[in-house]
Design an enzyme around this catalytic site. Structure first.
Site, PDB file in Angstrom:
ATOM      1  N   TYR A   1      32.981  35.765  44.694  1.00  0.00           N
ATOM      2  CA  TYR A   1      33.848  36.631  43.880  1.00  0.00           C
ATOM      3  C   TYR A   1      33.082  37.033  42.609  1.00  0.00           C
ATOM      4  O   TYR A   1      33.501  36.763  41.493  1.00  0.00           O
ATOM      5  CB  TYR A   1      35.160  35.925  43.510  1.00  0.00           C
ATOM      6  CG  TYR A   1      35.886  35.299  44.681  1.00  0.00           C
ATOM      7  CD1 TYR A   1      36.839  36.029  45.388  1.00  0.00           C
ATOM      8  CD2 TYR A   1      35.624  33.985  45.083  1.00  0.00           C
ATOM      9  CE1 TYR A   1      37.523  35.460  46.462  1.00  0.00           C
ATOM     10  CE2 TYR A   1      36.291  33.414  46.149  1.00  0.00           C
ATOM     11  CZ  TYR A   1      37.242  34.149  46.832  1.00  0.00           C
ATOM     12  OH  TYR A   1      37.905  33.568  47.896  1.00  0.00           O
TER      13      TYR A   1
ATOM     14  N   CYS B   1      41.263  31.490  36.718  1.00  0.00           N
ATOM     15  CA  CYS B   1      42.182  31.982  35.680  1.00  0.00           C
ATOM     16  C   CYS B   1      43.600  31.532  35.993  1.00  0.00           C
ATOM     17  O   CYS B   1      44.539  31.982  35.351  1.00  0.00           O
ATOM     18  CB  CYS B   1      42.092  33.502  35.562  1.00  0.00           C
ATOM     19  SG  CYS B   1      42.367  34.338  37.118  1.00  0.00           S
TER      20      CYS B   1
ATOM     21  N   GLN C   1      34.334  41.042  31.635  1.00  0.00           N
ATOM     22  CA  GLN C   1      35.259  40.100  30.975  1.00  0.00           C
ATOM     23  C   GLN C   1      35.769  40.709  29.674  1.00  0.00           C
ATOM     24  O   GLN C   1      34.964  41.185  28.862  1.00  0.00           O
ATOM     25  CB  GLN C   1      34.521  38.789  30.675  1.00  0.00           C
ATOM     26  CG  GLN C   1      34.135  38.007  31.914  1.00  0.00           C
ATOM     27  CD  GLN C   1      35.293  37.201  32.486  1.00  0.00           C
ATOM     28  OE1 GLN C   1      36.341  37.039  31.854  1.00  0.00           O
ATOM     29  NE2 GLN C   1      35.106  36.715  33.694  1.00  0.00           N
TER      30      GLN C   1
ATOM     31  N   ASP D   1      34.695  32.016  41.574  1.00  0.00           N
ATOM     32  CA  ASP D   1      35.546  32.530  40.489  1.00  0.00           C
ATOM     33  C   ASP D   1      36.565  33.507  41.085  1.00  0.00           C
ATOM     34  O   ASP D   1      36.496  34.713  40.867  1.00  0.00           O
ATOM     35  CB  ASP D   1      34.645  33.239  39.457  1.00  0.00           C
ATOM     36  CG  ASP D   1      35.420  33.753  38.256  1.00  0.00           C
ATOM     37  OD1 ASP D   1      36.610  33.434  38.102  1.00  0.00           O
ATOM     38  OD2 ASP D   1      34.813  34.491  37.450  1.00  0.00           O
TER      39      ASP D   1
ATOM     40  N   CYS E   1      57.302  44.019  23.323  1.00  0.00           N
ATOM     41  CA  CYS E   1      56.087  44.187  24.115  1.00  0.00           C
ATOM     42  C   CYS E   1      55.843  42.895  24.901  1.00  0.00           C
ATOM     43  O   CYS E   1      56.004  41.809  24.360  1.00  0.00           O
ATOM     44  CB  CYS E   1      54.920  44.443  23.163  1.00  0.00           C
ATOM     45  SG  CYS E   1      53.320  44.501  23.960  1.00  0.00           S
TER      46      CYS E   1
ATOM     47  N   CYS F   1      52.603  40.891  14.769  1.00  0.00           N
ATOM     48  CA  CYS F   1      52.782  42.216  15.356  1.00  0.00           C
ATOM     49  C   CYS F   1      54.212  42.708  15.222  1.00  0.00           C
ATOM     50  O   CYS F   1      55.157  41.979  15.514  1.00  0.00           O
ATOM     51  CB  CYS F   1      52.407  42.131  16.833  1.00  0.00           C
ATOM     52  SG  CYS F   1      52.526  43.690  17.656  1.00  0.00           S
TER      53      CYS F   1
END
Ligand code: SAH
Length: 468
Positions: free
Chosen positions: A327, A424, A298, A397, A81, A75
């Site tokens: 969740y 996560c 997702q 989750d 970024c 990139c």
């Protein structure tokens, strides 16, 4: 070298690991040195800009030896970024450090016994895997030093991503490799059209300007949704929407919203359909999901199937089982496992997500999934369990900050046979599991890579009640 007198230089610092938040680390005189934009295996001269009792923060001044783990970033925006910090690392090493992140969190924070962690499931796509990207318009985009030197030449308008830590600075994006070419074309054409017609871009400080946000989503079924967020109703609205409608006939849901609030959140705003459908259709195995413009789904959809299949397999649900899905978001996990179970009870605190979940249950003829709106810490009471039945399996989750201690305490009280913990954030997952290992045993740990080029890792863990 640096302006700050406190700054000093460490020569020939060897970068040995990639740690929390994707920042790499080395060691100097017994202290950990955190350095961004390098790769383990690099040897660098580093400028220390922050000294703390236990660690230093440094920036690379010169890379003396390039690590064999390096990859040339694809990139043009890499390094500025904040999006894909690990693009400079080969994918096999990204996976290795994600796997290690789970191991380190379980050993250092969790400190509970656990069997070997299964090898992380790689993502089939390592670029163009995102099905949703949100861009921000700004009338004062971030400028490089070269642009600042040639002030007369540049256009100040930008359409891109917020720079980390700068709420009013937007990096103008020319190509983002996390989504498809057509989506890049839509962003670039829209920006060029707006600049050519002098349509005002938003200013995050003065709150003036018309164009605020662009959201592009697509689905595995081939739907393409574009949402333009305007600050107010204006004659330019239909001009812009007609431009997109004609130039990109592949857009299946062309939508807009008027946001006159100070923040960018769309959750409390009505999104209108300008042309086409008012939703996306997603598919997982034989299930179809209707996804509203604001609804969560997702973002790496192909990989989400692997994640859900892992969760379902570990849950080992039997026809007589009552399963709780905590969740649940738009209910995708609940619906994914419903056919195996006697019933599924699911909880989520975003009311519109639960509406989506209920509609998707109907759409898929699933009548044994029950959805509740509420804050987990408040809704998950003895009375709730009495009404919905004692769960045999809990799938949980939670968001990045993990489960509330009251939720963990309630799980320990009701003692389901199995808990499948999808997370996560392995740090909060390790913290929560540590609270449960007096009566639960970690049986399986399966990391899944949902976000290539970033340090983020998803982790599924199976806990089983210890034999008493
Ligand atoms: N399992 C879903 C969503 C997981 S994301 C999926 O795979 O798509 C975590 C979800 O927890 C989000 O939908 C968020 O809105 C919800 N959430 C966060 N805090 C919560 C709380 N205190 N009570 C209930 N739900 C919560």
């Amino acid at each position: 070298m640096g302006k700050n007198k406190q700054n000093f230089i460490i020569e020939d610092l060897e970068i040995t690991d990639a740690g929390a938040e994707g920042i790499c680390v080395g060691k100097y005189e017994g202290k950990v040195v955190f350095v961004s934009n390098v790769v383990p295996g690099d040897i660098i001269d580093a400028e220390v800009y922050k000294k703390k009792h236990a660690y230093y923060m440094a920036r690379p001044l010169q890379i003396k030896v390039y690590s064999p783990q390096r990859e040339t970033p694809k990139c043009e925006h890499f390094g500025i970024c904040g999006g894909c910090k690990w693009q400079n690392m080969q994918y096999c090493y990204q996976l290795q450090y994600k796997q290690k992140q789970v191991f380190d969190n379980f050993s250092r924070i969790g400190k509970f016994p656990f069997p070997d962690i299964l090898p992380i499931l790689p993502s089939d796509k390592i670029y163009a895997y995102r099905n949703k990207i949100e861009y921000t318009f700004s009338d004062k985009r971030w400028l490089s030093f070269e642009e600042m030197d040639h002030k007369e030449d540049f256009n100040p308008n930008g359409l891109g991503f917020h720079l980390p830590g700068m709420f009013d600075k937007v990096l103008d994006i020319h190509y983002c490799h996390l989504h498809e070419t057509v989506e890049n074309d839509i962003r670039n054409s829209l920006k060029a059209f707006a600049v050519k017609n002098n349509i005002p871009f938003y200013n995050a400080r003065s709150h003036e300007g018309l164009l605020r946000n662009l959201i592009i989503r697509h689905s595995v079924c081939g739907d393409l949704m574009v949402i333009i967020v305007f600050a107010y109703k204006d004659k330019y609205l239909s001009m812009i929407m007609d431009f997109l409608k004609v130039k990109f006939p592949q857009i299946t849901a062309l939508m807009y919203a008027i946001n006159d609030k100070l923040n960018d959140s769309l959750n409390d705003i009505c999104v209108q359909t300008y042309h086409g459908k008012d939703h996306l259709t997603e598919q997982m195995e034989d299930l179809f999901f209707k996804v509203a413009p604001q609804a969560f789904y997702q973002t790496n959809a192909q990989q989400a199937i692997k994640l859900y299949q892992t969760a379902r397999q570990l849950a080992n649900i039997q026809p007589k089982h009552i399963v709780y899905d905590l969740y649940t978001g738009t209910g995708t996990i609940a619906l994914f496992v419903a056919k195996q179970a006697q019933k599924v009870v699911a909880v989520e605190y975003v009311a519109s997500a639960v509406e989506n979940a209920k509609e998707n249950a109907r759409l898929n003829h699933i009548d044994n999934a029950y959805f509740y709106v509420g804050d987990m810490a408040k809704i998950f009471t003895d009375e709730f369990i009495r009404q919905n039945g004692q769960p045999d399996v809990i799938i949980t989750d939670p968001p990045r900050n993990g489960m509330h201690p009251d939720v963990v305490a309630q799980i320990l009280k009701i003692k389901p046979q199995r808990i499948v913990y999808v997370s996560c954030n392995p740090a909060t997952q390790a913290r929560d599991i540590a609270l449960m290992t007096n009566i639960y045993q970690v049986k399986v740990t399966q990391p899944v890579d949902m976000f290539p080029q970033t340090h983020h890792v998803e982790n599924v863990c199976l806990l089983e009640l210890k034999e008493s």
